[in-house]
Scaffold this motif. Sequence first.
Motif, mmCIF file in Angstrom:
data_model
loop_
_atom_site.group_PDB
_atom_site.id
_atom_site.type_symbol
_atom_site.label_atom_id
_atom_site.label_comp_id
_atom_site.label_asym_id
_atom_site.label_seq_id
_atom_site.Cartn_x
_atom_site.Cartn_y
_atom_site.Cartn_z
ATOM 1 N N ASP A 172 0.707 -1.539 -0.158
ATOM 2 C CA ASP A 172 0.376 0.269 0.360
ATOM 3 C C ASP A 172 0.812 0.787 0.145
ATOM 4 N N TRP A 202 0.568 4.376 -2.920
ATOM 5 C CA TRP A 202 0.699 5.574 -2.937
ATOM 6 C C TRP A 202 1.132 6.005 -3.165
ATOM 7 N N ARG A 222 -6.267 14.188 -5.242
ATOM 8 C CA ARG A 222 -5.404 13.560 -4.767
ATOM 9 C C ARG A 222 -5.497 13.987 -2.600
ATOM 10 N N ARG A 223 -6.395 14.222 -2.593
ATOM 11 C CA ARG A 223 -7.308 14.656 -1.091
ATOM 12 C C ARG A 223 -6.798 12.702 -0.158
ATOM 13 N N ASP A 224 -7.231 11.940 -1.770
ATOM 14 C CA ASP A 224 -7.549 10.444 -0.843
ATOM 15 C C ASP A 224 -5.532 10.136 -0.551
ATOM 16 N N LYS A 271 -4.674 11.697 2.616
ATOM 17 C CA LYS A 271 -5.287 11.200 3.708
ATOM 18 C C LYS A 271 -4.567 9.814 4.348
ATOM 19 N N PHE A 272 -4.097 8.886 3.269
ATOM 20 C CA PHE A 272 -3.067 7.619 3.689
ATOM 21 C C PHE A 272 -2.326 8.060 4.286
ATOM 22 N N ASP A 294 -3.144 9.348 8.055
ATOM 23 C CA ASP A 294 -3.064 8.626 9.216
ATOM 24 C C ASP A 294 -2.276 7.973 9.216
#
Length: 395
Positions: free
Chosen positions: A82, A86, A120-122, A125-126, A129
């Motif tokens: 992951d 990302w 690109r917000r996701d 966020k990754f 977090d």
Amino acid sequence: MKGERWRHLRNKLSPLFTSGKLKNMFQTLNECGTEMVEVLSEAAQKCSVIEFREACALYTTEVIGSLAFGVKLNCQRNPDCDFRRWARALFRPQPPQIERVLMETFAPHIWKLLTYKAGRRDIFKFFDDMAKETLQQRLKSGTKRNDFMDLFTQLHTKGSVDGEKNGGEGWKLTEDEVAAQAFLFYTAGFETSSTTMSFATYELAVNPDIQEQAQNEIDSVLAESGAVTYDALSKMKYLDKVLAETLRKYPPLATINRETLRPYRLPSADGSGDTAVILDRGIIVVIPVHSIHHDPVHYPNPERFDPERFSDDAKASRHPFVYLPFGEGPRFCIGMRLGLLQAKLGLVHLLSNYTVDVSSETDIPLVLDPHTPVLSAQNGIRLCISKRKPPRTVQ
């Protein structure tokens, strides 16, 4: 950040990059280098052609991700994990890339009002977090790993790092600021170092005599030290020249920007006095680093790869500001030592075990990609890797 808030944060973060702090983190970096050698062993046994930009990116992702986010990623053995997935999305060119960079640089307030960030917000966020989750785990368990997250945790709880005096005592980093700095360390340190490593391997493959000289130095120092150590790396002066010349020919950022804080009258080029040109306060000044690095006035035959440009005598003969891979002045790259350390360490592990050669798939000369903010090869860097004869085992 600008002004005093930037100054306070810079003062707080500067102690994170002292030689002592980096030396404490060296074991983690070294493990990433050892793992890179292991991952590349099968390709080397077969004398395969591999894409070195990706191989170097996996290594630097492992280093920076591990140090900044405080977790073992295993992305070198699992390139589709992951974190790496990302990260690829983060650095994937997004049309219109050039227009976006120009607007972000010269019209940041307008840029923020537009929707360029929406897709690109996701991604943000990754990483946000992950950093916050690691910070909370450190706070609850008291676990320490000799990494940046340890130091971020101290800045979050106390406002200073153990054994260091920071500016702005009493100001503690918030959870959001910790996450932001972890993300910034990664974005600034991963891509720039991986491209530098891959450009260096390309030039060593194209110039086998330089590669042999670098390998001989590595062999000599490691025979004396018995292992790859922080102190051993500091003795590899020729490899320092190789990296410096790589950064001269391929500066990660082709330009750097500065903003005038007060009116400034430009001096004449020959130093005889001032010109009539005045830069008003708030003007964005773009410094063409790549062009300066390829100016034959400062670097004769600039397309030739020559590490001896960075001998002590050669450096003393040039103006210091004609070499700007890390910028200059108060805002020079805060992570310069870490960037050089991880690139140098990666090359030591690579060259002590393997030889790199050009192949029929290698672009000579390289074609640079005009659409990426960090300098990169348009078609990648495809080189043949093989085991050295006789092979070395590096601890």
